[in-house]
Every structure is written in structure tokens, then in C-alpha cells.
Scaffold this motif. Structure first.
Motif, PDB file in Angstrom:
ATOM      1  N   ALA A 143      83.521  51.403  41.678  1.00  7.94           N
ATOM      2  CA  ALA A 143      84.857  51.470  42.276  1.00  7.94           C
ATOM      3  C   ALA A 143      85.105  50.284  43.197  1.00  7.94           C
ATOM      4  CB  ALA A 143      85.037  52.779  43.029  1.00  7.94           C
ATOM      5  N   ASP A 144      84.057  49.871  43.931  1.00 13.02           N
ATOM      6  CA  ASP A 144      84.198  48.711  44.812  1.00 13.02           C
ATOM      7  C   ASP A 144      84.440  47.443  44.002  1.00 13.02           C
ATOM      8  OD1 ASP A 144      83.724  50.301  47.055  1.00 13.02           O
ATOM      9  OD2 ASP A 144      81.556  49.967  46.955  1.00 13.02           O
ATOM     10  N   ALA A 145      83.698  47.282  42.904  1.00  9.95           N
ATOM     11  CA  ALA A 145      83.876  46.099  42.059  1.00  9.95           C
ATOM     12  C   ALA A 145      85.291  46.044  41.493  1.00  9.95           C
ATOM     13  CB  ALA A 145      82.851  46.108  40.921  1.00  9.95           C
ATOM     14  N   ALA A 146      85.813  47.203  41.082  1.00  8.45           N
ATOM     15  CA  ALA A 146      87.171  47.254  40.536  1.00  8.45           C
ATOM     16  C   ALA A 146      88.200  46.936  41.618  1.00  8.45           C
ATOM     17  CB  ALA A 146      87.438  48.627  39.932  1.00  8.45           C
ATOM     18  N   THR A 147      87.975  47.446  42.825  1.00  2.53           N
ATOM     19  CA  THR A 147      88.917  47.212  43.914  1.00  2.53           C
ATOM     20  C   THR A 147      88.935  45.745  44.328  1.00  2.53           C
ATOM     21  OG1 THR A 147      88.669  49.464  44.751  1.00  2.53           O
ATOM     22  CG2 THR A 147      89.496  47.811  46.290  1.00  2.53           C
ATOM     23  N   ILE A 148      87.752  45.158  44.484  1.00  3.62           N
ATOM     24  CA  ILE A 148      87.675  43.748  44.914  1.00  3.62           C
ATOM     25  C   ILE A 148      88.287  42.834  43.860  1.00  3.62           C
ATOM     26  CG2 ILE A 148      86.085  41.851  45.390  1.00  3.62           C
ATOM     27  CD1 ILE A 148      84.191  44.019  46.616  1.00  3.62           C
ATOM     28  N   SER A 149      87.904  42.988  42.601  1.00  3.17           N
ATOM     29  CA  SER A 149      88.455  42.120  41.558  1.00  3.17           C
ATOM     30  C   SER A 149      89.950  42.359  41.373  1.00  3.17           C
ATOM     31  CB  SER A 149      87.706  42.319  40.238  1.00  3.17           C
ATOM     32  OG  SER A 149      87.767  43.672  39.803  1.00  3.17           O
ATOM     33  N   GLY A 150      90.391  43.597  41.612  1.00  2.00           N
ATOM     34  CA  GLY A 150      91.808  43.907  41.471  1.00  2.00           C
ATOM     35  C   GLY A 150      92.689  43.177  42.465  1.00  2.00           C
ATOM     36  N   ARG A 151      92.088  42.637  43.520  1.00  2.00           N
ATOM     37  CA  ARG A 151      92.850  41.867  44.504  1.00  2.00           C
ATOM     38  C   ARG A 151      93.116  40.436  44.042  1.00  2.00           C
ATOM     39  NH1 ARG A 151      88.734  44.004  48.993  1.00  2.00           N
ATOM     40  NH2 ARG A 151      89.614  46.087  49.377  1.00  2.00           N
ATOM     41  N   PHE A 152      92.621  40.095  42.845  1.00  2.00           N
ATOM     42  CA  PHE A 152      92.771  38.735  42.326  1.00  2.00           C
ATOM     43  C   PHE A 152      93.442  38.765  40.947  1.00  2.00           C
ATOM     44  CE2 PHE A 152      89.353  38.600  45.365  1.00  2.00           C
ATOM     45  CZ  PHE A 152      89.515  37.388  46.019  1.00  2.00           C
ATOM     46  N   PRO A 153      94.687  39.209  40.886  1.00  2.00           N
ATOM     47  CA  PRO A 153      95.347  39.329  39.578  1.00  2.00           C
ATOM     48  C   PRO A 153      95.532  38.003  38.855  1.00  2.00           C
ATOM     49  CG  PRO A 153      96.932  39.630  41.363  1.00  2.00           C
ATOM     50  CD  PRO A 153      95.569  39.643  41.995  1.00  2.00           C
ATOM     51  N   ALA A 154      95.561  36.890  39.567  1.00  2.00           N
ATOM     52  CA  ALA A 154      95.749  35.586  38.928  1.00  2.00           C
ATOM     53  C   ALA A 154      94.493  35.097  38.228  1.00  2.00           C
ATOM     54  CB  ALA A 154      96.194  34.547  39.960  1.00  2.00           C
ATOM     55  N   VAL A 155      93.370  35.792  38.426  1.00  2.00           N
ATOM     56  CA  VAL A 155      92.122  35.392  37.772  1.00  2.00           C
ATOM     57  C   VAL A 155      91.499  36.612  37.072  1.00  2.00           C
ATOM     58  CG1 VAL A 155      91.682  33.367  39.192  1.00  2.00           C
ATOM     59  CG2 VAL A 155      90.940  35.592  40.019  1.00  2.00           C
ATOM     60  N   HIS A 156      92.326  37.306  36.303  1.00  2.00           N
ATOM     61  CA  HIS A 156      91.967  38.458  35.461  1.00  2.00           C
ATOM     62  C   HIS A 156      92.052  39.800  36.168  1.00  2.00           C
ATOM     63  CE1 HIS A 156      90.968  35.643  32.364  1.00  2.00           C
ATOM     64  NE2 HIS A 156      89.894  35.198  32.976  1.00  2.00           N
ATOM     65  N   GLY A 157      91.868  39.850  37.493  1.00  2.00           N
ATOM     66  CA  GLY A 157      92.069  41.098  38.209  1.00  2.00           C
ATOM     67  C   GLY A 157      91.040  42.172  37.899  1.00  2.00           C
TER      68      GLY A 157
END
Length: 268
Positions: free
Chosen positions: A180-194
Motif C-alpha cells: 500500500a505504501d509503494a502504491a501511495t508513493i508512486s501514485g504521487r508521480f502521475p507524470a512518470v507512470h504513477g
């Protein structure tokens, strides 16, 4: 563009130093290199194909988030003033009639074949690896010194003009308590796949064997770890192959263009 504005206040020496190494002939995957600076996938096409690809990217933004587009015939980018897209990536792929014809550390000869090439720089998931690692989430391919594993799925992208193909994903094994943490952190970067496009059950997206990636290297998966999949900027290369594109230049998977833009510029 907000990313360009960040250049005024950033010392991009680590990114420039990495590009200088690659221009001098160093070849290695770029994951973990110049941490904190945005990395980009690249596809370069003759002008006749550029609109088709721009439309393809617009229709498939998760896999193909465009960060910059060059003028026809240019090998420069506003994301790294003074850089040369023909030499400053560690490894290139040259495609002819949809087939891989060559891998090279210097694309100048191939670039010279077409005077009207248009370069697309596309967001890369390496960008959010630094904040994930800072949060204590292990990035296995960095730990083990290998390339990230990438897989061709059975999920079709939306076609555009003459381009079609299936989605490519990158995979990182994550401890179950940190998914869940990995999904949340990466989700903050929608311009690089999110955020991830799939979690667990690789067979549900057409991946038969995690030990046999289509691109990159297989990585160690410890008992209980969950395979987490992100849309990948190698997806355009799958389209080149599926569509029989007459000529293209791309990065070699895992060997990205390192920009002068800090990762924070793309934080939503």
C-alpha cells in the motif's frame, strides 16, 4: 512548463556527470544513478510517424506520459540544456521494419539517416524509486545490481493511426506490509507512470513466468513478497515491433536519459 521552472534553482551536477560518462562510452543501467533527478525513456521517429505516436501517447498516458517533444531534426531537450540525445544515453536500440537491428552506445550514425527525426522523452518509473527507497521500501534490482524486469502483457493499448501493441510493465517485488505504501508513493508521480496497474497474480495479465522477463533481468523474489507491476515506458518499443515501424531509435530497456529536472517537479 513547471518542470522547466525547477531548473533555475537546482544544481544538476550529478545528472550532467552521469551524461558525460555515457557520452564517453560508459554502458550500464541507470536505476539508482543520480538519485533525485528524473529519468526518461526515449523514442525517436521520423516526422511522418510523429503525430501517430503523439496520439498513441495521448491515448495511453499511463504507459506513455510525455515529458518533452523535440523539434524535427533536433537532438536537444529543454529538460537538460546542453545535452545531446544522440550520445548521452548509455545504450540505444536501432529499429528497422519493426525489428531490432542494432544496439549501440552512440546513435549519431543512425540519427544522420533521417534529417527530420522527432524525439519523445517519456516518464520513467525509476523516478519514484528514490522516494520509495527513502521510505524504507527495498528496490530489489538496485540491491542486487541488476536491471529492472519488464514484461509484455496481454493488455492491448488503445491504437492510434498506424500504431498498436500491448502494454509493457515493470515489476518490483514488495513485502506485503509495504504494498500500500509503494502504491501511495508512486501514485504521487502521475507524470512518470504513477500508481501500479496490477498487483499480484501475474497470470491475470498474461505473464506466465516471472523468471523470464521480456526485457531486463529476472530478480530475486523472497517468500511472501508480492509482485507489483507498473506501466512501463518500453511500451512504445512493443508498438514499434507490433506495428512494423520502418525506422526508430529508442533507449535500451533500463538505460535511460537522465534529465536535470528534480523528481520533486513531477510530484503531484
Amino acid at each position: 512548463m513547471i518542470a522547466i521552472e525547477h531548473l533555475r534553482h537546482v544544481d544538476a551536477a550529478p545528472a550532467r556527470a552521469a551524461r558525460e560518462r555515457y557520452r564517453a562510452g560508459s554502458v550500464a543501467p541507470t536505476s539508482g544513478v543520480a538519485p533525485g533527478f528524473t529519468q526518461a525513456n526515449m523514442i525517436v521517429l521520423p516526422r511522418d510517424w510523429a503525430f501517430d505516436f503523439l496520439l498513441y501517447a495521448q491515448r495511453n498516458p499511463k504507459a506513455c506520459p510525455v515529458l518533452d517533444v523535440s523539434d524535427p531534426g533536433s537532438h536537444a531537450t529543454l529538460l537538460a540544456p546542453g545535452a545531446d540525445l544522440r550520445t548521452d544515453l548509455p545504450l540505444y536500440r536501432i529499429w528497422r521494419e519493426g525489428k531490432l537491428a542494432e544496439e549501440t552506445a552512440d546513435a549519431r550514425a543512425a540519427w544522420a539517416e533521417h534529417p527530420d527525426l522527432v524525439s519523445f522523452l517519456i516518464g520513467c518509473s525509476f523516478t519514484f524509486e528514490t522516494p520509495m527507497a527513502e521510505a524504507g521500501i527495498e528496490i530489489r534490482h538496485i540491491t542486487d545490481g541488476s536491471n529492472v524486469p519488464m514484461y509484455l502483457t496481454d493488455r492491448p493499448c488503445r491504437p492510434a493511426g498506424r500504431l498498436h501493441g500491448n502494454l509493457v510493465v515493470s515489476m518490483r517485488p514488495i513485502a506485503p506490509g509495504r504494498v500500500a505504501d509503494a502504491a501511495t508513493i508512486s501514485g504521487r508521480f502521475p507524470a512518470v507512470h504513477g500508481a501500479p496497474v496490477h498487483i499480484g497474480a501475474p497470470d491475470e495479465i498474461g505473464i506466465a513466468d516471472l523468471g523470464k522477463p521480456d526485457f531486463g533481468d529476472a530478480v530475486r523474489i523472497e517468500p511472501g513478497e508480492v509482485p507489483v507491476f507498473w506501466a512501463c515506458g518500453v511500451t512504445p518499443q512493443a508498438a514499434v515491433m507490433a506495428s512494423g515501424v520502418p525506422f526508430a531509435i529508442t533507449h535500451a530497456p533500463g538505460h535511460m536519459f537522465i534529465t536535470d529536472i528534480p523528481d520533486s517537479a513531477y510530484h503531484a
